[in-house]
Design a protein around this motif. Sequence first.
Motif, PDB file in Angstrom:
ATOM      1  N   VAL A  94       0.835  -1.209   0.000  1.00 38.53           N
ATOM      2  CA  VAL A  94       0.000   0.000   0.000  1.00 38.53           C
ATOM      3  C   VAL A  94       0.866   1.255   0.000  1.00 38.53           C
ATOM      4  CG1 VAL A  94      -1.810   1.277   1.198  1.00 38.53           C
ATOM      5  CG2 VAL A  94      -1.837  -1.223   1.203  1.00 38.53           C
ATOM      6  N   GLY A  95       1.997   1.198   0.709  1.00 36.85           N
ATOM      7  CA  GLY A  95       2.862   2.365   0.832  1.00 36.85           C
ATOM      8  C   GLY A  95       3.462   2.860  -0.467  1.00 36.85           C
ATOM      9  N   ILE A  96       3.348   2.083  -1.545  1.00 37.64           N
ATOM     10  CA  ILE A  96       3.818   2.546  -2.853  1.00 37.64           C
ATOM     11  C   ILE A  96       3.147   3.867  -3.205  1.00 37.64           C
ATOM     12  CG2 ILE A  96       3.827   2.011  -5.338  1.00 37.64           C
ATOM     13  CD1 ILE A  96       4.084  -0.915  -4.625  1.00 37.64           C
ATOM     14  N   ALA A  97       1.959   4.095  -2.660  1.00 38.37           N
ATOM     15  CA  ALA A  97       1.232   5.345  -2.928  1.00 38.37           C
ATOM     16  C   ALA A  97       2.032   6.560  -2.482  1.00 38.37           C
ATOM     17  CB  ALA A  97      -0.126   5.317  -2.223  1.00 38.37           C
ATOM     18  N   TYR A  98       2.860   6.425  -1.444  1.00 40.13           N
ATOM     19  CA  TYR A  98       3.686   7.548  -0.989  1.00 40.13           C
ATOM     20  C   TYR A  98       4.696   7.959  -2.065  1.00 40.13           C
ATOM     21  CZ  TYR A  98       2.032   7.081   3.829  1.00 40.13           C
ATOM     22  OH  TYR A  98       1.255   7.049   4.956  1.00 40.13           O
ATOM     23  N   VAL A  99       5.341   6.972  -2.670  1.00 42.13           N
ATOM     24  CA  VAL A  99       6.325   7.261  -3.707  1.00 42.13           C
ATOM     25  C   VAL A  99       5.636   7.869  -4.928  1.00 42.13           C
ATOM     26  CG1 VAL A  99       8.295   6.350  -4.982  1.00 42.13           C
ATOM     27  CG2 VAL A  99       7.551   5.213  -2.890  1.00 42.13           C
ATOM     28  N   VAL A 100       4.475   7.327  -5.276  1.00 46.32           N
ATOM     29  CA  VAL A 100       3.712   7.856  -6.406  1.00 46.32           C
ATOM     30  C   VAL A 100       3.303   9.299  -6.136  1.00 46.32           C
ATOM     31  CG1 VAL A 100       1.593   7.591  -7.757  1.00 46.32           C
ATOM     32  CG2 VAL A 100       2.901   5.569  -7.097  1.00 46.32           C
ATOM     33  N   PHE A 101       2.914   9.600  -4.899  1.00 47.64           N
ATOM     34  CA  PHE A 101       2.569  10.966  -4.524  1.00 47.64           C
ATOM     35  C   PHE A 101       3.752  11.900  -4.775  1.00 47.64           C
ATOM     36  CE2 PHE A 101       2.568  14.518  -1.599  1.00 47.64           C
ATOM     37  CZ  PHE A 101       1.261  14.975  -1.620  1.00 47.64           C
ATOM     38  N   ALA A 102       4.945  11.495  -4.360  1.00 48.13           N
ATOM     39  CA  ALA A 102       6.138  12.317  -4.551  1.00 48.13           C
ATOM     40  C   ALA A 102       6.414  12.563  -6.032  1.00 48.13           C
ATOM     41  CB  ALA A 102       7.347  11.647  -3.889  1.00 48.13           C
ATOM     42  N   ILE A 103       6.264  11.527  -6.848  1.00 49.03           N
ATOM     43  CA  ILE A 103       6.507  11.663  -8.288  1.00 49.03           C
ATOM     44  C   ILE A 103       5.479  12.589  -8.919  1.00 49.03           C
ATOM     45  CG2 ILE A 103       6.560  10.415 -10.489  1.00 49.03           C
ATOM     46  CD1 ILE A 103       7.606   7.987  -8.956  1.00 49.03           C
ATOM     47  N   CYS A 104       4.227  12.436  -8.540  1.00 46.00           N
ATOM     48  CA  CYS A 104       3.163  13.277  -9.103  1.00 46.00           C
ATOM     49  C   CYS A 104       3.379  14.744  -8.747  1.00 46.00           C
ATOM     50  CB  CYS A 104       1.794  12.812  -8.609  1.00 46.00           C
ATOM     51  SG  CYS A 104       1.233  11.246  -9.309  1.00 46.00           S
ATOM     52  N   GLN A 105       3.742  15.023  -7.501  1.00 48.98           N
ATOM     53  CA  GLN A 105       3.991  16.404  -7.105  1.00 48.98           C
ATOM     54  C   GLN A 105       5.149  16.998  -7.907  1.00 48.98           C
ATOM     55  OE1 GLN A 105       4.701  17.026  -2.915  1.00 48.98           O
ATOM     56  NE2 GLN A 105       5.063  19.213  -3.154  1.00 48.98           N
ATOM     57  N   TYR A 106       6.191  16.204  -8.084  1.00 51.90           N
ATOM     58  CA  TYR A 106       7.338  16.659  -8.883  1.00 51.90           C
ATOM     59  C   TYR A 106       6.910  16.949 -10.317  1.00 51.90           C
ATOM     60  CZ  TYR A 106      11.674  16.329 -11.552  1.00 51.90           C
ATOM     61  OH  TYR A 106      12.705  16.572 -12.425  1.00 51.90           O
ATOM     62  N   LYS A 107       6.114  16.070 -10.891  1.00 55.86           N
ATOM     63  CA  LYS A 107       5.677  16.247 -12.281  1.00 55.86           C
ATOM     64  C   LYS A 107       4.807  17.489 -12.449  1.00 55.86           C
ATOM     65  CE  LYS A 107       7.690  12.927 -14.427  1.00 55.86           C
ATOM     66  NZ  LYS A 107       8.681  13.248 -15.493  1.00 55.86           N
ATOM     67  N   LEU A 108       4.008  17.790 -11.457  1.00 54.77           N
ATOM     68  CA  LEU A 108       3.174  18.992 -11.526  1.00 54.77           C
ATOM     69  C   LEU A 108       4.039  20.246 -11.494  1.00 54.77           C
ATOM     70  CD1 LEU A 108       0.205  17.992  -9.196  1.00 54.77           C
ATOM     71  CD2 LEU A 108       0.272  18.003 -11.687  1.00 54.77           C
ATOM     72  N   TYR A 109       5.147  20.205 -10.780  1.00 54.00           N
ATOM     73  CA  TYR A 109       6.060  21.345 -10.737  1.00 54.00           C
ATOM     74  C   TYR A 109       6.845  21.489 -12.042  1.00 54.00           C
ATOM     75  CZ  TYR A 109       5.382  22.206  -5.747  1.00 54.00           C
ATOM     76  OH  TYR A 109       4.842  22.538  -4.528  1.00 54.00           O
ATOM     77  N   GLN A 110       6.910  20.397 -12.809  1.00 55.37           N
ATOM     78  CA  GLN A 110       7.638  20.434 -14.078  1.00 55.37           C
ATOM     79  C   GLN A 110       6.743  20.752 -15.272  1.00 55.37           C
ATOM     80  OE1 GLN A 110      11.070  20.053 -14.024  1.00 55.37           O
ATOM     81  NE2 GLN A 110      10.605  20.123 -11.836  1.00 55.37           N
ATOM     82  N   ASN A 111       5.481  21.061 -15.012  1.00 51.32           N
ATOM     83  CA  ASN A 111       4.526  21.404 -16.076  1.00 51.32           C
ATOM     84  C   ASN A 111       4.425  20.302 -17.132  1.00 51.32           C
ATOM     85  OD1 ASN A 111       3.890  23.970 -14.983  1.00 51.32           O
ATOM     86  ND2 ASN A 111       5.797  24.789 -15.829  1.00 51.32           N
ATOM     87  N   SER A 112       4.226  19.101 -16.666  1.00 49.50           N
ATOM     88  CA  SER A 112       4.089  17.968 -17.576  1.00 49.50           C
ATOM     89  C   SER A 112       2.844  18.128 -18.446  1.00 49.50           C
ATOM     90  CB  SER A 112       3.992  16.668 -16.769  1.00 49.50           C
ATOM     91  OG  SER A 112       3.595  15.593 -17.586  1.00 49.50           O
ATOM     92  N   ARG A 113       2.904  17.601 -19.668  1.00 48.95           N
ATOM     93  CA  ARG A 113       1.743  17.670 -20.558  1.00 48.95           C
ATOM     94  C   ARG A 113       0.641  16.719 -20.093  1.00 48.95           C
ATOM     95  NH1 ARG A 113       2.013  13.909 -25.140  1.00 48.95           N
ATOM     96  NH2 ARG A 113       3.823  12.528 -24.943  1.00 48.95           N
ATOM     97  N   TYR A 114       0.963  15.879 -19.111  1.00 46.76           N
ATOM     98  CA  TYR A 114      -0.034  14.995 -18.518  1.00 46.76           C
ATOM     99  C   TYR A 114      -0.483  15.547 -17.158  1.00 46.76           C
ATOM    100  CZ  TYR A 114       1.280  11.559 -22.032  1.00 46.76           C
ATOM    101  OH  TYR A 114       1.519  10.917 -23.217  1.00 46.76           O
ATOM    102  N   LYS A 115      -0.465  16.866 -17.021  1.00 47.47           N
ATOM    103  CA  LYS A 115      -0.712  17.510 -15.731  1.00 47.47           C
ATOM    104  C   LYS A 115      -2.035  17.080 -15.110  1.00 47.47           C
ATOM    105  CE  LYS A 115      -0.724  22.050 -13.486  1.00 47.47           C
ATOM    106  NZ  LYS A 115      -0.506  23.502 -13.659  1.00 47.47           N
ATOM    107  N   LYS A 116      -3.114  17.112 -15.882  1.00 51.48           N
ATOM    108  CA  LYS A 116      -4.426  16.749 -15.333  1.00 51.48           C
ATOM    109  C   LYS A 116      -4.453  15.290 -14.877  1.00 51.48           C
ATOM    110  CE  LYS A 116      -7.112  20.142 -17.960  1.00 51.48           C
ATOM    111  NZ  LYS A 116      -8.211  20.349 -18.942  1.00 51.48           N
ATOM    112  N   LYS A 117      -3.789  14.433 -15.623  1.00 47.08           N
ATOM    113  CA  LYS A 117      -3.759  13.024 -15.245  1.00 47.08           C
ATOM    114  C   LYS A 117      -2.949  12.817 -13.974  1.00 47.08           C
ATOM    115  CE  LYS A 117      -4.428  11.187 -19.912  1.00 47.08           C
ATOM    116  NZ  LYS A 117      -3.897  10.311 -20.971  1.00 47.08           N
ATOM    117  N   TYR A 118      -1.846  13.569 -13.852  1.00 46.06           N
ATOM    118  CA  TYR A 118      -1.037  13.466 -12.631  1.00 46.06           C
ATOM    119  C   TYR A 118      -1.806  14.012 -11.423  1.00 46.06           C
ATOM    120  CZ  TYR A 118       3.335  11.895 -14.765  1.00 46.06           C
ATOM    121  OH  TYR A 118       4.302  11.152 -15.392  1.00 46.06           O
TER     122      TYR A 118
END
Length: 383
Positions: A94-118
């Motif tokens: 279940v804790g994999i969600a923590y790592v995914v959260f960190a990646i998603c936050q990073y991607k949002l700061y990088q203005n990914s073209r998949y922003k809404k999905k992240y």
Amino acid sequence: MPRFVALVGLLALISGYYLSYGLPIFKVSPKVKINEKLEYRFVLFAFLISCGALYTYAYSYGGFINALSYAAMNRLTGKDIIDAQGGGLAQYFVGIAYVVFAICQYKLYQNSRYKKKYIAVLMGTVIVIISYGLIKGGRGAIFQVILMSLFIHFNLRGLHLNVKKITALVLALIIGLWFVAYGKKAIIATTGIFRGDEISYAFDSIGYRETEYLYGRLISEFAHPIKSLGVAMDSDIHFNLMEHFWVAPLHLIPTRLLGSGLDKPTRISDYNTELLTGSQEGGIPPGLVGSFWYGGGLIGVLAGCMVFGVGIGWMQRQCYGVVKVYQSAFPIVLYIFFKMPWFLNNGDLSVFLKHQFHFFIFLLLLLAFSVFRRKGMSRLTAS
């Protein structure tokens, strides 16, 4: 005396950190070309695994309603109000969600073209983590998201404070203090809603606490390393030559797989708790310095803290090399160093490995994904 030993450990750790600069690091060369679309798919895949693990764990209690209603009561009251039928292994995923959260936050700061999905995945991880926290009855599982978000934010955007950031920090501090003082009761109150209690009735049980109580709770939560070190130094203990570090991986093996004839080694937290309270119930960790004291006294503190400092320093330099080649590895590196202070405060490697086992699973998934991508690219090139 305990403060002196703690200071010696700190100086040894700092010395080890600077000694690490004399060690070589492995050069990293790009072997897999990162594709943003495939990267998002991998993040989504990892998130779905955490969702499946949460479902499996909740199912072991008879479904989400039962899990949210009674699982926390099991842990916080010490009574088996409802029996879990297996599924214990799933909680490590279940804790994999923590790592995914960190990646998603990073991607949002990088203005990914998949922003809404992240954004959608990030909100999903928050739901998974809050649900898991309510089921486990753990305050830290929920508050950790706030701390991790702030940690990533300040590492990516720097410490340039303004009114908004100061307000966010103050709110985080207030929420943190509230969690320390009232977290357990708040979780019980929240789970009471799933048992059919009225909202007002459930939260009336939280009550009001005097300032002295709040201060005492803060001290008990954060002063246990010094207290543990003092008790260990005053007790006639047998130094175990760091054995509790070498046998720590055995605690990852489910008890039922060991059979009835084999028992796991006693955790250093259990031994430390018995010295502090006379019972092994509660699991009070000794802290890193205390853990090294159990291993070899003052010499153990000097050697252990120095080795730990060398390891941290070398890991930091190695991670810098990885990030230069794979920029997308940055949130994973941040996650690693976000977790390190927790080990300093805890000091029990068996507990640390158990709570961070999800990260090793994530790395295995990432390795499998990288190997699959490399073989796929090789086949395309050959054809």
